[in-house]
Design an enzyme around this catalytic site. Structure first.
Site, PDB file in Angstrom:
ATOM      1  N   LYS A  14     -12.134  -2.182   7.160  1.00 54.53           N
ATOM      2  CA  LYS A  14     -11.370  -3.033   8.078  1.00 54.53           C
ATOM      3  C   LYS A  14     -11.871  -2.903   9.519  1.00 54.53           C
ATOM      4  O   LYS A  14     -12.012  -3.894  10.203  1.00 54.53           O
ATOM      5  CB  LYS A  14      -9.887  -2.688   8.002  1.00 54.53           C
ATOM      6  CG  LYS A  14      -9.154  -3.395   6.871  1.00 54.53           C
ATOM      7  CD  LYS A  14      -8.900  -2.570   5.678  1.00 54.53           C
ATOM      8  CE  LYS A  14      -8.434  -3.390   4.499  1.00 54.53           C
ATOM      9  NZ  LYS A  14      -7.565  -2.652   3.602  1.00 54.53           N
TER      10      LYS A  14
ATOM     11  N   TRP B 155       0.842  -1.202   0.000  1.00 57.60           N
ATOM     12  CA  TRP B 155       0.000   0.000   0.000  1.00 57.60           C
ATOM     13  C   TRP B 155       0.872   1.245   0.000  1.00 57.60           C
ATOM     14  O   TRP B 155       0.597   2.211  -0.725  1.00 57.60           O
ATOM     15  CB  TRP B 155      -0.957  -0.006   1.184  1.00 57.60           C
ATOM     16  CG  TRP B 155      -1.892  -1.178   1.176  1.00 57.60           C
ATOM     17  CD1 TRP B 155      -1.985  -2.156   2.123  1.00 57.60           C
ATOM     18  CD2 TRP B 155      -2.854  -1.513   0.163  1.00 57.60           C
ATOM     19  NE1 TRP B 155      -2.944  -3.070   1.759  1.00 57.60           N
ATOM     20  CE2 TRP B 155      -3.488  -2.708   0.575  1.00 57.60           C
ATOM     21  CE3 TRP B 155      -3.237  -0.924  -1.047  1.00 57.60           C
ATOM     22  CZ2 TRP B 155      -4.490  -3.325  -0.182  1.00 57.60           C
ATOM     23  CZ3 TRP B 155      -4.236  -1.538  -1.804  1.00 57.60           C
ATOM     24  CH2 TRP B 155      -4.847  -2.705  -1.367  1.00 57.60           C
TER      25      TRP B 155
ATOM     26  N   ASP C  66      -1.785   6.646   6.028  1.00 54.32           N
ATOM     27  CA  ASP C  66      -2.825   5.686   5.675  1.00 54.32           C
ATOM     28  C   ASP C  66      -3.075   4.854   6.934  1.00 54.32           C
ATOM     29  O   ASP C  66      -2.198   4.129   7.395  1.00 54.32           O
ATOM     30  CB  ASP C  66      -2.296   4.808   4.526  1.00 54.32           C
ATOM     31  CG  ASP C  66      -3.291   3.741   4.079  1.00 54.32           C
ATOM     32  OD1 ASP C  66      -4.328   3.553   4.750  1.00 54.32           O
ATOM     33  OD2 ASP C  66      -3.017   3.093   3.040  1.00 54.32           O
TER      34      ASP C  66
HETATM   35  C1  LIG Z   1      -7.069  -2.241   2.454  1.00 57.66           C
HETATM   36  C2  LIG Z   1      -6.035  -1.170   2.413  1.00 57.66           C
HETATM   37  C3  LIG Z   1      -5.951  -0.250   1.353  1.00 57.66           C
HETATM   38  C4  LIG Z   1      -6.875  -0.320   0.155  1.00 57.66           C
HETATM   39  O1  LIG Z   1      -8.108   0.109   0.506  1.00 57.66           O
HETATM   40  P1  LIG Z   1      -9.306   0.263  -0.566  1.00 57.66           P
HETATM   41  O2  LIG Z   1     -10.363   0.870   0.274  1.00 57.66           O
HETATM   42  O3  LIG Z   1      -9.611  -1.117  -1.053  1.00 57.66           O
HETATM   43  O4  LIG Z   1      -8.825   1.143  -1.649  1.00 57.66           O
HETATM   44  C5  LIG Z   1      -5.014   0.743   1.420  1.00 57.66           C
HETATM   45  N1  LIG Z   1      -4.177   0.837   2.458  1.00 57.66           N
HETATM   46  C6  LIG Z   1      -4.212  -0.036   3.492  1.00 57.66           C
HETATM   47  C7  LIG Z   1      -3.265   0.128   4.632  1.00 57.66           C
HETATM   48  C8  LIG Z   1      -5.147  -1.052   3.505  1.00 57.66           C
HETATM   49  O5  LIG Z   1      -5.186  -1.922   4.520  1.00 57.66           O
END
Ligand SMILES: *Cc1c(COP(=O)(O)O)cnc(C)c1O
Length: 361
Positions: free
Chosen positions: A196, A102, A172
């Site tokens: 999540k 990511w 993020d």
């Molecule tokens: C799941 C995840 C993403 C991607 O998220 P989407 O909502 O599917 O775009 C990005 N960064 C992290 C840390 C994630 O766990």
């Protein structure tokens, strides 16, 4: 009815009490005679729902007044472009710590809009640790400094933040939002896909300092400009209404049932501790991450034997512990134990692993 323990990295479990409440309110939300799914987002009822979700988030996370909360769509992945389009507009430079897939995607997407620097990486050891950072190597006039606070795929997390001085720290927090307290004032911007730890897939939460709004590149699509959403209370267009409602219920659960993020953290430490202790003492299974950087949310582990891994995943699934197969880039197994995974789920998993080891060792 039989519910499984779901160890998926996302979408993932939601608190059972939240699902029950949503079920109760499904056909008739608070006497309105309709479901939240059917409501006009311009109605008074819905305004109440989104306002309450925002104020709960502010309360639970302790978000300072000079930060805006935005409820958007497009996933965390859209933020990989939205952040540079809005922030990479003074020097046109930004720094990145490459701690996994990511973080790499955020870096690569930003590189399309400006000068993206990778200041450190842990790729040499399959991202199994958080690299040491030397502030002397940071770009002095960077428009922002980006980290992925919890690395969902590899199971690492930052336990201390980089010293970026006046350069806004952007993180993020998709897989660790609401898992423990976080000092929002240390960041310029935080973003998370909700699927999540917060709500069903389809909602993206952005928390950003007000002074970072209003400097977007001219090419920025209206829908990708933070100002558009900040000026319209996340209602420039139709927001992900039902997901915001569920996020509100999850936040109420954290505040009223769990007792806030300090308590949430204690429970999460207890759950993760149980599994890490087992892994550290097992002769069959071992964790893949260096101890000091271990995530509370995502725990990858292996046996070292692909055939045995596959057998474990299969029999675990048959016993009601589902989605334990690891990400294809790490192999083995991964247990994602987000807020909604009850302590009992981890206790039973450890018991299952203990027995599996006895029977197959
Ligand atoms: C799941 C995840 C993403 C991607 O998220 P989407 O909502 O599917 O775009 C990005 N960064 C992290 C840390 C994630 O766990």
């Amino acid at each position: 009815m039989k519910r499984v323990y779901n160890f998926s990295a996302g979408p993932s479990m939601l608190p059972e009490s939240v699902l029950r409440r949503a079920a109760d309110e499904m056909l008739d939300y608070h006497g309105s005679g309709q479901s939240v799914m059917e409501m006009s987002h311009r109605s008074k009822e819905y305004q109440g729902i989104i306002d309450s979700a925002e104020s709960l988030l502010r309360q639970v996370m302790g978000i300072p007044d000079n930060y805006k909360v935005l409820f958007l769509q497009g996933g965390a992945s859209s933020q990989f472009a939205m952040v540079p389009m809005n922030l990479m507009t003074k020097s046109g430079k930004a720094d990145f710590v490459i701690t996994g897939q990511w973080a790499t995607k955020a870096f690569q997407e930003a590189a399309r809009y400006g000068e993206a620097h990778a200041v450190a990486s842990s790729k040499d050891k399959t991202f199994s640790y958080i690299p040491e950072l030397d502030p002397a190597s940071f770009t002095k006039d960077a428009d922002y400094f980006h980290i992925c606070l919890n690395n969902t795929i590899y199971g690492t997390r930052f336990t201390k933040l980089p010293e970026t001085g006046d350069v806004p720290l952007v993180a993020d927090i998709s897989s660790c939002i609401l898992s423990e307290p976080i000092d929002v004032s240390k960041f310029g911007l935080l973003y998370a896909g909700a699927q999540k730890n917060m709500a069903p897939a389809g909602l993206t939460v952005v928390i950003l300092r007000e002074d970072l709004i209003g400097h977007a590149m001219d090419i920025t699509p209206t829908m990708f400009n933070y100002k558009t959403h900040a000026d319209n209370g996340s209602m420039y267009n139709t927001p992900p209404c039902y997901n915001i409602y569920i996020a509100g219920l999850v936040l109420e659960w954290i505040r009223d049932t769990v007792g806030g993020l300090e308590e949430m953290k204690k429970i999460n430490e207890k759950k993760a501790g149980l599994l890490y202790d087992f892994l550290d003492n097992s002769k069959m299974f071992r964790g893949t991450v260096v101890a000091k950087d271990r995530s509370l949310m995502n725990i990858p582990f292996v046996t070292g034997d692909d055939e045995l891994d596959a057998r474990f995943v299969k029999s675990a699934s048959a016993a009601g512990f589902i989605n334990l197969k690891g990400h294809r880039s790490v192999g083995g197994m991964r247990a994602s134990i987000y807020n909604a995974m009850p302590l009992e789920g981890v206790e039973k998993l450890v018991e299952f692993m203990t027995n599996f080891e006895k029977e197959n060792g």
